[in-house]
Design an enzyme around this catalytic site. Structure first.
Site, PDB file in Angstrom:
ATOM      1  N   PHE B 119       0.858  -1.178   0.000  1.00 47.48           N
ATOM      2  CA  PHE B 119       0.000   0.000   0.000  1.00 47.48           C
ATOM      3  C   PHE B 119       0.893   1.226   0.000  1.00 47.48           C
ATOM      4  O   PHE B 119       2.007   1.181   0.513  1.00 47.48           O
ATOM      5  CB  PHE B 119      -0.899  -0.020   1.249  1.00 47.48           C
ATOM      6  CG  PHE B 119      -2.268   0.541   1.001  1.00 47.48           C
ATOM      7  CD1 PHE B 119      -3.280  -0.273   0.541  1.00 47.48           C
ATOM      8  CD2 PHE B 119      -2.526   1.893   1.225  1.00 47.48           C
ATOM      9  CE1 PHE B 119      -4.547   0.250   0.301  1.00 47.48           C
ATOM     10  CE2 PHE B 119      -3.789   2.405   0.986  1.00 47.48           C
ATOM     11  CZ  PHE B 119      -4.797   1.587   0.525  1.00 47.48           C
ATOM     12  N   GLN B 240      -7.674  15.267   4.918  1.00 49.51           N
ATOM     13  CA  GLN B 240      -7.161  14.588   3.735  1.00 49.51           C
ATOM     14  C   GLN B 240      -8.217  14.612   2.639  1.00 49.51           C
ATOM     15  O   GLN B 240      -9.359  14.215   2.859  1.00 49.51           O
ATOM     16  CB  GLN B 240      -6.821  13.142   4.084  1.00 49.51           C
ATOM     17  CG  GLN B 240      -6.147  12.399   2.951  1.00 49.51           C
ATOM     18  CD  GLN B 240      -5.641  11.046   3.420  1.00 49.51           C
ATOM     19  OE1 GLN B 240      -6.417  10.113   3.633  1.00 49.51           O
ATOM     20  NE2 GLN B 240      -4.358  10.938   3.633  1.00 49.51           N
ATOM     21  N   HIS B 242      -9.215  13.468  -1.327  1.00 50.48           N
ATOM     22  CA  HIS B 242      -8.898  12.544  -2.403  1.00 50.48           C
ATOM     23  C   HIS B 242      -9.050  13.328  -3.704  1.00 50.48           C
ATOM     24  O   HIS B 242     -10.033  14.042  -3.864  1.00 50.48           O
ATOM     25  CB  HIS B 242      -9.853  11.345  -2.362  1.00 50.48           C
ATOM     26  CG  HIS B 242      -9.316  10.178  -3.107  1.00 50.48           C
ATOM     27  ND1 HIS B 242      -9.239  10.151  -4.469  1.00 50.48           N
ATOM     28  CD2 HIS B 242      -8.793   9.003  -2.678  1.00 50.48           C
ATOM     29  CE1 HIS B 242      -8.692   9.011  -4.854  1.00 50.48           C
ATOM     30  NE2 HIS B 242      -8.415   8.297  -3.782  1.00 50.48           N
ATOM     31  N   LEU B 252     -16.127   8.565  -4.294  1.00 54.35           N
ATOM     32  CA  LEU B 252     -14.725   8.289  -4.601  1.00 54.35           C
ATOM     33  C   LEU B 252     -14.537   7.518  -5.906  1.00 54.35           C
ATOM     34  O   LEU B 252     -15.216   6.518  -6.143  1.00 54.35           O
ATOM     35  CB  LEU B 252     -14.154   7.461  -3.442  1.00 54.35           C
ATOM     36  CG  LEU B 252     -12.665   7.198  -3.442  1.00 54.35           C
ATOM     37  CD1 LEU B 252     -11.913   8.462  -3.094  1.00 54.35           C
ATOM     38  CD2 LEU B 252     -12.337   6.115  -2.422  1.00 54.35           C
ATOM     39  N   GLU B 255      -7.826   5.357  -6.980  1.00 55.30           N
ATOM     40  CA  GLU B 255      -6.563   5.505  -7.705  1.00 55.30           C
ATOM     41  C   GLU B 255      -6.397   4.439  -8.782  1.00 55.30           C
ATOM     42  O   GLU B 255      -5.609   4.599  -9.708  1.00 55.30           O
ATOM     43  CB  GLU B 255      -5.385   5.363  -6.729  1.00 55.30           C
ATOM     44  CG  GLU B 255      -4.841   6.660  -6.209  1.00 55.30           C
ATOM     45  CD  GLU B 255      -5.164   6.878  -4.746  1.00 55.30           C
ATOM     46  OE1 GLU B 255      -5.970   6.103  -4.191  1.00 55.30           O
ATOM     47  OE2 GLU B 255      -4.630   7.835  -4.171  1.00 55.30           O
ATOM     48  N   ARG B 286      -1.495  11.714  -3.701  1.00 55.83           N
ATOM     49  CA  ARG B 286      -2.816  12.334  -3.607  1.00 55.83           C
ATOM     50  C   ARG B 286      -2.758  13.840  -3.443  1.00 55.83           C
ATOM     51  O   ARG B 286      -3.505  14.573  -4.094  1.00 55.83           O
ATOM     52  CB  ARG B 286      -3.578  11.767  -2.402  1.00 55.83           C
ATOM     53  CG  ARG B 286      -4.153  10.411  -2.647  1.00 55.83           C
ATOM     54  CD  ARG B 286      -4.919   9.933  -1.423  1.00 55.83           C
ATOM     55  NE  ARG B 286      -5.324   8.545  -1.644  1.00 55.83           N
ATOM     56  CZ  ARG B 286      -5.974   7.808  -0.749  1.00 55.83           C
ATOM     57  NH1 ARG B 286      -6.280   8.322   0.419  1.00 55.83           N
ATOM     58  NH2 ARG B 286      -6.305   6.572  -1.027  1.00 55.83           N
ATOM     59  N   HIS B 353     -11.978  13.494   2.541  1.00 58.07           N
ATOM     60  CA  HIS B 353     -11.971  12.050   2.789  1.00 58.07           C
ATOM     61  C   HIS B 353     -11.788  11.688   4.265  1.00 58.07           C
ATOM     62  O   HIS B 353     -12.472  10.833   4.786  1.00 58.07           O
ATOM     63  CB  HIS B 353     -10.845  11.448   1.948  1.00 58.07           C
ATOM     64  CG  HIS B 353     -10.861   9.962   1.864  1.00 58.07           C
ATOM     65  ND1 HIS B 353     -11.994   9.245   1.581  1.00 58.07           N
ATOM     66  CD2 HIS B 353      -9.870   9.046   2.018  1.00 58.07           C
ATOM     67  CE1 HIS B 353     -11.700   7.950   1.559  1.00 58.07           C
ATOM     68  NE2 HIS B 353     -10.437   7.800   1.829  1.00 58.07           N
ATOM     69  N   ARG B 398      -2.685  11.323   7.069  1.00 55.97           N
ATOM     70  CA  ARG B 398      -2.838   9.920   7.447  1.00 55.97           C
ATOM     71  C   ARG B 398      -2.357   9.010   6.318  1.00 55.97           C
ATOM     72  O   ARG B 398      -2.583   9.284   5.148  1.00 55.97           O
ATOM     73  CB  ARG B 398      -4.315   9.631   7.711  1.00 55.97           C
ATOM     74  CG  ARG B 398      -4.655   8.196   7.972  1.00 55.97           C
ATOM     75  CD  ARG B 398      -6.153   7.990   7.973  1.00 55.97           C
ATOM     76  NE  ARG B 398      -6.722   8.182   6.648  1.00 55.97           N
ATOM     77  CZ  ARG B 398      -7.120   7.189   5.846  1.00 55.97           C
ATOM     78  NH1 ARG B 398      -7.033   5.946   6.248  1.00 55.97           N
ATOM     79  NH2 ARG B 398      -7.623   7.446   4.661  1.00 55.97           N
TER      80      ARG B 398
END
Lengths: 77, 587
Positions: B119, B240, B242, B252, B255, B286, B353, B398
């Protein structure tokens, strides 16, 4: 009494996608639903979020075929 | 008016992953626990978490918690508290194995161990090769976690109050928290839930923004209650975003689209990302992509009649690739953007987000605030965990998969802390005589309001103000105007009117009360953002493009009363290892 309000609140979900689709459904179709369809809608609302979304996104069919008519409406909402 | 009162050992507001993990710890210890939730517990927003849970199990590639800690500190842009981050990363394996024992259906490797996948932001060896650290249950990790925790809680006799909304905290003269007032939606009754421990796990508040990936329930109720009770809110400028939400609705677009070769276009049909990130282009991180979109819009190269969005093109991938690899994305585009990406590009804009800030708490889940004698005094009887809390493990940004870890680690830690605290304080403190005065006055105001404003309209104006003035990329003049404008919105919130005054299932009242909470969060966000003259993590200022550790390596504290700001130092000293000193954050 307040059935519409209850239904509207129970359309508040964990997934935003469902929030939006269910709100559209309520606005468009809810007042026209028959008793049986209302029952089916309640049954669908009791499904877990991801399962319900998969059905609305036509990735999954409900086990109970009798739910299909209301599900089709949800898919167009 | 006499108000019904019930007593519990612990009252938890919010039944997402954090609240239910804490509840389980308490119920299994034999305590009497009430959990309040606006919606059925398994419909909490945790269900939307897909990425997985970070834990350095090392099942696929070598890993250890110290590397995870480094990634988290760096990801936080050095605003994260390093004691809390060490605590979280060290406990990760244990809480994951515990969840496995609770029955969580993790994906498996052939050897039977928990499958892990890579990730973004996860590295080996302190910034080296990609790590493989995310434990997942297909793309339904949050869903599986909620169901697992709910089942365990039912077995442990946790008492759920479903379709109940927390209204306000009860504090006595010493500042100790003694429970909450809450509204039962079915009857419209207000009740006092008296507790030796009150824990907030009310999640995020993304609904302060016009475009958000958050569910409608994410109205920051815990933050509103805390702020009204005199508790500060920490680091609220850090949200945060997106980069690719469906224009107009915020849903959303993952990605994965850009990973498969989709790319962004402006109104001139230009592939603008190559100007902002010549190498990574559309695959840049992002925050880089989000800022690029905002800049294009601000400089007049946005699409549509309002020139306020960009286009995400993927038709060149062909119908087969789209149907095979991105079927969910296609469905979302058709449903929410009314375009079929096989033929047409998807209109997109940045979407809020995750909220890094929240109710200030330490790594035991205790709420801490500067009152009495110290800057981080424990507020007796009050705990906060999950997105509504600011521990702070996420700092200014985050990392994906750290939020599910956060709720498990601190849900459990808060549970353990409450068990210890209740051994020392086994009795309920007496309620103050005025325990319910303020909340009843607030409800009475709403019922009596004449010629007031419509809740939905004021809510829309609040969200639009936040989006325009305090979005993903921030400008001094816009923030300054934003502070004034959101103050005007707050004035209108104080005069909302509802037509339906009935008691039974009055959702208009609930939505008005939610707006009371949203406005506290919005004010805290705008005021904190306007003051922070630097760019750090998710807070990006046009006029101060650099991080400024000399002046701004500190946490913001916003107080609702007087809309006043204070600051406190970042805890740079970990528990046992060396501190990670601030360095430029380059990926």
């Amino acid at each position: 009494m307040k059935e519409l309000e209850r239904a509207r609140w129970r359309c508040r979900r964990g997934l935003l996608e469902l929030d939006i689709v269910l709100q559209r459904f309520i606005d468009k179709y809810y007042t026209q639903l028959s008793e049986i369809e209302l029952q089916q809608f309640t049954t669908l609302l009791d499904l877990p979020d991801n399962d319900l979304w998969d059905m609305i996104a036509t990735r999954k069919e409900p086990e109970d075929g009798s739910l299909l008519s209301v599900l089709r409406l949800l898919q167009t909402a | 008016m006499a108000i019904a009162r019930r007593k519990f050992d612990a009252v938890i507001v919010g039944a997402g992953g954090a609240g239910m993990r804490a509840a389980l710890q308490l119920s299994e210890a034999g305590l009497k626990v009430a959990v309040l939730s606006k919606v059925f517990p398994t419909r909490s927003h945790t269900v939307a978490a897909q990425g997985g849970i970070a834990a350095a199990l090392g099942n696929v590639t070598e890993d250890n918690w110290h590397w995870h800690m480094y990634d988290t500190v760096k990801g936080s842009d050095y605003l994260g508290d390093q004691d809390a981050i060490e605590f979280m990363c060290r406990q990760a394996n244990e809480v994951v194995y515990e969840l496995e024992h609770f029955g969580m259906p993790f994906d498996r490797l052939e050897n039977g161990k928990i499958y892990q996948r890579p990730f973004g932001g996860q590295s080996q060896n302190f910034g080296g090769a990609q790590a493989t650290r995310s434990c997942a249950a297909a793309d339904r990790t949050g869903h599986a976690m909620l169901h697992t925790l709910y089942q365990r809680n039912v077995r442990a006799n946790t008492q759920f109050f479903v379709e109940w909304m927390g209204l306000d905290l009860i504090r006595d003269e010493q500042g100790d928290v003694l429970g909450v007032t809450a509204l039962e939606m079915e009857t419209g009754e207000v009740m006092v839930l008296q507790a030796k421990a009150t824990l907030f796990a009310t999640g995020g508040a993304g609904r302060i923004f016009h475009a958000s990936t958050n569910a409608f329930i994410n109205t920051g109720d815990g933050l509103g209650m805390a702020a009204r009770a005199g508790i500060p809110l920490e680091d609220m400028e850090f949200w945060q975003f997106h980069p690719t939400g469906v224009y107009g609705v915020g849903v959303l677009i993952s990605e994965a689209v850009r990973g498969e070769g989709g790319y962004l276009l402006n109104k001139d049909g230009e592939r603008f990302m190559q100007r902002y990130a010549p190498h990574a282009k559309d695959l840049a991180s992002r925050d880089v992509v989000s800022r690029a979109l905002t800049t294009e819009i601000k400089e007049g190269r946005g699409c549509g009649k309002d020139a306020d969005h960009l286009l995400l093109k993927l038709d060149h991938l062909g119908a087969d690739v789209i149907n095979m690899r991105l079927p969910g994305i296609r469905e979302i585009a058709i449903k929410f953007a009314r375009v079929d990406p096989i033929n047409e590009p998807i209109p997109v804009a940045p979407t809020a987000h995750y909220m890094m800030g929240g109710i200030p708490s330490n790594f035991h889940g205790q709420v801490v605030a500067p009152y009495k004698t110290g800057p981080e005094e424990v507020v007796q009887g009050f705990y906060a965990v999950g997105e509504c809390a600011c521990v702070s493990v996420h700092g200014a940004n985050r990392l994906g998969t750290n939020s599910l870890l956060d709720i498990l680690v601190f849900g459990r830690a808060a549970g353990n802390q409450i068990i210890e605290d209740l051994k020392k304080n086994p009795h309920h403190k007496p309620l103050p005589a005025d325990a319910t005065d303020k909340v009843l006055a607030r409800l009475a105001r709403l019922d009596a309001q004449k010629d007031g404003e419509n809740v939905a309209q004021v809510g829309t104006d609040l969200r639009k103000t936040m989006q325009a003035h305090c979005g993903v990329f921030r400008f001094a003049d816009m923030l300054k105007q934003g502070v004034t404008k959101i103050g005007e919105v707050a004035e209108r919130v104080a005069h909302t009117e509802i037509r339906d005054k009935s008691r039974v299932f009055n959702t208009a009242r609930v939505e008005a009360l939610e707006l009371d909470n949203l406005v506290e969060v919005a004010l805290a966000t705008m005021v904190s953002a306007e003051a922070r003259n630097e760019s750090r993590g998710a807070h990006a200022r046009d006029d101060f493009p650099q991080r400024d550790d000399d002046k701004w390596l500190k946490h913001t504290l916003y107080f609702s009363e007087g809309r006043r700001l204070d600051y406190k130092p970042v805890r740079l000293k970990p528990l046992t290892v060396e501190s990670f000193p601030p360095k430029p954050r380059i990926y």
